[in-house]
Design a protein around this motif. Structure first.
Motif, PDB file in Angstrom:
ATOM      1  N   MET A 157     -20.788 109.394  69.736  1.00  0.00           N
ATOM      2  CA  MET A 157     -21.003 110.722  69.181  1.00  0.00           C
ATOM      3  C   MET A 157     -20.455 110.799  67.760  1.00  0.00           C
ATOM      4  SD  MET A 157     -20.181 113.291  72.339  1.00  0.00           S
ATOM      5  CE  MET A 157     -20.955 113.102  73.941  1.00  0.00           C
ATOM      6  N   MET A 158     -21.150 111.546  66.926  1.00  0.00           N
ATOM      7  CA  MET A 158     -20.693 111.841  65.571  1.00  0.00           C
ATOM      8  C   MET A 158     -19.813 113.090  65.675  1.00  0.00           C
ATOM      9  SD  MET A 158     -21.942 109.519  63.519  1.00  0.00           S
ATOM     10  CE  MET A 158     -22.047 110.197  61.869  1.00  0.00           C
ATOM     11  N   LEU A 159     -18.526 112.920  65.415  1.00  0.00           N
ATOM     12  CA  LEU A 159     -17.550 113.956  65.755  1.00  0.00           C
ATOM     13  C   LEU A 159     -17.129 114.774  64.542  1.00  0.00           C
ATOM     14  CD1 LEU A 159     -15.333 111.784  68.102  1.00  0.00           C
ATOM     15  CD2 LEU A 159     -17.058 113.460  68.778  1.00  0.00           C
ATOM     16  N   SER A 160     -17.068 116.073  64.742  1.00  0.00           N
ATOM     17  CA  SER A 160     -16.461 116.963  63.763  1.00  0.00           C
ATOM     18  C   SER A 160     -15.343 117.727  64.457  1.00  0.00           C
ATOM     19  CB  SER A 160     -17.486 117.922  63.158  1.00  0.00           C
ATOM     20  OG  SER A 160     -18.000 118.799  64.145  1.00  0.00           O
ATOM     21  N   ILE A 161     -14.349 118.117  63.680  1.00  0.00           N
ATOM     22  CA  ILE A 161     -13.174 118.807  64.221  1.00  0.00           C
ATOM     23  C   ILE A 161     -12.935 120.062  63.397  1.00  0.00           C
ATOM     24  CG2 ILE A 161     -10.721 118.620  64.781  1.00  0.00           C
ATOM     25  CD1 ILE A 161     -11.054 115.558  64.572  1.00  0.00           C
ATOM     26  N   SER A 162     -12.684 121.171  64.076  1.00  0.00           N
ATOM     27  CA  SER A 162     -12.266 122.407  63.412  1.00  0.00           C
ATOM     28  C   SER A 162     -10.798 122.615  63.728  1.00  0.00           C
ATOM     29  CB  SER A 162     -13.093 123.598  63.902  1.00  0.00           C
ATOM     30  OG  SER A 162     -14.446 123.441  63.537  1.00  0.00           O
ATOM     31  N   SER A 163      -9.962 122.704  62.689  1.00  0.00           N
ATOM     32  CA  SER A 163      -8.517 122.684  62.878  1.00  0.00           C
ATOM     33  C   SER A 163      -7.833 123.583  61.856  1.00  0.00           C
ATOM     34  CB  SER A 163      -8.005 121.243  62.742  1.00  0.00           C
ATOM     35  OG  SER A 163      -6.589 121.181  62.737  1.00  0.00           O
ATOM     36  N   ASN A 164      -6.580 123.973  62.179  1.00  0.00           N
ATOM     37  CA  ASN A 164      -5.778 124.663  61.164  1.00  0.00           C
ATOM     38  C   ASN A 164      -4.976 123.679  60.314  1.00  0.00           C
ATOM     39  OD1 ASN A 164      -3.411 123.986  62.681  1.00  0.00           O
ATOM     40  ND2 ASN A 164      -3.556 125.886  63.860  1.00  0.00           N
ATOM     41  N   GLY A 165      -5.060 122.387  60.626  1.00  0.00           N
ATOM     42  CA  GLY A 165      -4.445 121.354  59.805  1.00  0.00           C
ATOM     43  C   GLY A 165      -2.968 121.132  60.020  1.00  0.00           C
ATOM     44  N   SER A 166      -2.353 121.891  60.920  1.00  0.00           N
ATOM     45  CA  SER A 166      -0.901 121.824  61.057  1.00  0.00           C
ATOM     46  C   SER A 166      -0.404 120.504  61.624  1.00  0.00           C
ATOM     47  CB  SER A 166      -0.408 122.981  61.942  1.00  0.00           C
ATOM     48  OG  SER A 166      -0.969 122.893  63.243  1.00  0.00           O
ATOM     49  N   ARG A 167      -1.264 119.737  62.310  1.00  0.00           N
ATOM     50  CA  ARG A 167      -0.844 118.478  62.932  1.00  0.00           C
ATOM     51  C   ARG A 167      -1.380 117.245  62.206  1.00  0.00           C
ATOM     52  NH1 ARG A 167       1.108 119.265  68.266  1.00  0.00           N
ATOM     53  NH2 ARG A 167       2.319 121.187  68.165  1.00  0.00           N
ATOM     54  N   LEU A 168      -2.018 117.435  61.082  1.00  0.00           N
ATOM     55  CA  LEU A 168      -2.672 116.307  60.434  1.00  0.00           C
ATOM     56  C   LEU A 168      -1.709 115.344  59.750  1.00  0.00           C
ATOM     57  CD1 LEU A 168      -5.844 117.985  58.928  1.00  0.00           C
ATOM     58  CD2 LEU A 168      -5.725 116.355  60.820  1.00  0.00           C
ATOM     59  N   ALA A 169      -0.479 115.767  59.523  1.00  0.00           N
ATOM     60  CA  ALA A 169       0.501 114.857  58.934  1.00  0.00           C
ATOM     61  C   ALA A 169       1.159 113.970  59.981  1.00  0.00           C
ATOM     62  CB  ALA A 169       1.571 115.648  58.182  1.00  0.00           C
ATOM     63  N   ASN A 170       0.857 114.215  61.260  1.00  0.00           N
ATOM     64  CA  ASN A 170       1.398 113.389  62.339  1.00  0.00           C
ATOM     65  C   ASN A 170       0.824 111.974  62.231  1.00  0.00           C
ATOM     66  OD1 ASN A 170       1.289 112.096  65.061  1.00  0.00           O
ATOM     67  ND2 ASN A 170       2.400 113.927  65.671  1.00  0.00           N
ATOM     68  N   PRO A 171       1.665 110.936  62.120  1.00  0.00           N
ATOM     69  CA  PRO A 171       1.151 109.579  61.922  1.00  0.00           C
ATOM     70  C   PRO A 171       0.188 109.130  63.013  1.00  0.00           C
ATOM     71  CG  PRO A 171       3.509 109.661  61.482  1.00  0.00           C
ATOM     72  CD  PRO A 171       3.148 110.987  62.071  1.00  0.00           C
ATOM     73  N   ALA A 172       0.454 109.516  64.251  1.00  0.00           N
ATOM     74  CA  ALA A 172      -0.424 109.092  65.345  1.00  0.00           C
ATOM     75  C   ALA A 172      -1.801 109.740  65.221  1.00  0.00           C
ATOM     76  CB  ALA A 172       0.207 109.442  66.688  1.00  0.00           C
ATOM     77  N   VAL A 173      -1.832 111.016  64.839  1.00  0.00           N
ATOM     78  CA  VAL A 173      -3.111 111.709  64.646  1.00  0.00           C
ATOM     79  C   VAL A 173      -3.876 111.077  63.493  1.00  0.00           C
ATOM     80  CG1 VAL A 173      -4.182 113.895  63.986  1.00  0.00           C
ATOM     81  CG2 VAL A 173      -2.311 113.880  65.636  1.00  0.00           C
ATOM     82  N   LEU A 174      -3.185 110.818  62.389  1.00  0.00           N
ATOM     83  CA  LEU A 174      -3.828 110.196  61.233  1.00  0.00           C
ATOM     84  C   LEU A 174      -4.377 108.816  61.574  1.00  0.00           C
ATOM     85  CD1 LEU A 174      -1.692 110.979  58.048  1.00  0.00           C
ATOM     86  CD2 LEU A 174      -4.043 111.671  58.537  1.00  0.00           C
ATOM     87  N   ASP A 175      -3.623 108.052  62.344  1.00  0.00           N
ATOM     88  CA  ASP A 175      -4.073 106.719  62.733  1.00  0.00           C
ATOM     89  C   ASP A 175      -5.351 106.799  63.555  1.00  0.00           C
ATOM     90  OD1 ASP A 175      -3.607 103.756  63.065  1.00  0.00           O
ATOM     91  OD2 ASP A 175      -3.529 104.378  65.164  1.00  0.00           O
ATOM     92  N   LEU A 176      -5.399 107.757  64.492  1.00  0.00           N
ATOM     93  CA  LEU A 176      -6.588 107.924  65.328  1.00  0.00           C
ATOM     94  C   LEU A 176      -7.805 108.273  64.478  1.00  0.00           C
ATOM     95  CD1 LEU A 176      -7.899 108.260  68.163  1.00  0.00           C
ATOM     96  CD2 LEU A 176      -7.184 110.661  68.070  1.00  0.00           C
TER      97      LEU A 176
END
Length: 371
Positions: A157-176
């Motif tokens: 699937m071609m994935l899009s995400i709608s987020s408030n961005g508060s967790r994007l600095a988390n290294p594990a999230v960024l790695d994923l």
């Protein structure tokens, strides 16, 4: 970030999409349209055909498929008789913010178990869904988000995400997200200063988390879009929010028309800035229920995020239940009630499911009827 199973590391996706056949690359906004004969050839090939090698090199010069086996390089998705190409999946209704304008109303941290979420993704693939939006609530705070994301990616699937961005600095999230790139990452912007942003979200420190997340995602090269949310609370900072988007050189859109909650509640409407209320474009119909559908945290499918009733329990009915969505959509989108006699329907910018929510909220006509 640990996930259940090992995601398939394909570089390309070959997939039917409605009446077309496409070659897509995760994280890329461009693609290649295939003739049907080439699609059939891919079903039998073991190595990447010369025409594919050439087409991919022209579209993505950094990608050379010469001599490479098709398996493990191109994920070939099956055709579906159900005719759906896009869907949105609300992982939960919970959020780490408490925004005054939120259309979700009561925010509950509820959702399907992992086995049911995995089954739901399989149902979506069987339905033909190629583009999938993961949303919430705030999807990145969902404890099963990494598993859902990796499993959806693995299924092509071609994935899009709608987020408030508060967790994007988390290294594990960024790695994923950098290892398995989304098609688009849309971040909502609630202000340009901590005073305004934290005041709107009603969470101290939220602006700092958003700022760190935006900077980290931008540095990682993720495909970002910004939604600038304008309310009575932060309207004075619209120019500053626009400048923020321009400083990062990111595409951005201004959203100023607030809607009632999904339950028809009016508590979100006072946040709307009358100064920035925008006239909607004439509503001429949409693909909701026909080639697109929405799924809530409990696996209940509806034509969209607004027209949520009636719903289809996908965990009970499976993919065959979606066959009823088209009829539901045709009924919900018809002008009803006080709108049926309006001679200006052809220029109305509000779809009927949204009108229904405004009526439930007992909103004044000026909130949704431009006539």
């Amino acid at each position: 970030m640990p996930t259940r199973g090992s995601p398939l590391m394909h570089g390309l996706i070959a997939s039917p999409f409605l009446d077309d056949f496409l070659i897509l690359r995760p994280g890329s906004v461009s693609g290649i349209k295939l003739p049907h004969r080439h699609w059939l050839e891919l079903q039998r090939a073991t190595l990447c055909p010369d025409w594919l090698v050439g087409a991919v090199r022209r579209r993505w010069p950094d990608l050379d498929l010469t001599g490479r086996p098709l398996a493990g390089t191109v994920l070939i998705r099956p055709q579906s008789p159900f005719g759906y190409g896009r869907a949105s999946y609300e992982l939960n209704l919970g959020c780490n913010y408490d925004c005054e304008h939120c259309y979700l109303g009561l925010k509950k941290f509820e959702g399907l178990s992992w086995p049911d979420r995995e089954r739901l993704l399989d149902i979506m693939v069987e339905a033909g869904v190629l583009w999938l939006q993961l949303t919430g609530g705030e999807p990145l705070i969902d404890k099963l988000f990494p598993d859902v994301y990796a499993a959806a990616f693995e299924r092509g699937m071609m994935l899009s995400i709608s987020s408030n961005g508060s967790r994007l600095a988390n290294p594990a999230v960024l790695d994923l997200l950098t290892t398995h790139r989304p098609y688009r990452l849309t971040i909502s912007v609630y202000g340009a200063t901590a005073e305004s942003y934290d005041g709107l979200t009603r969470r101290r420190g939220s602006f700092a988390k958003f700022s760190r997340g935006l900077a980290a995602a931008h540095e990682a090269g993720l495909p970002l879009n910004l939604n600038l949310i304008v309310t009575e609370h932060n309207a004075h900072e619209l120019d500053a929010m626009t400048a923020l988007a321009e400083r990062y050189e990111l595409p951005h859109h201004v959203f100023s028309n607030m809607s009632p909650t999904i339950y028809g509640g009016a508590e979100s409407l006072p946040a709307q800035s009358r100064e920035y209320l925008r006239k909607r474009k004439p509503f001429t119909g949409c693909s909701a229920g026909h080639t697109f559908f929405h799924v809530d945290p409990h696996g209940m499918a509806s034509i969209c995020k607004v027209g949520r009733d009636p719903q289809i329990p996908l965990m009970d009915e499976g993919v065959k239940g979606l066959a009823r969505l088209g009829g539901i959509a045709d009924g919900l989108l018809l002008r009803q009630g006080g709108c049926t006699g309006c001679g200006l329907q052809s220029t109305c910018g509000t779809c009927m499911p949204l009108v229904t929510l405004y009526r439930k909220a007992k909103a004044p006509l000026s909130a949704y009827c431009q006539h």
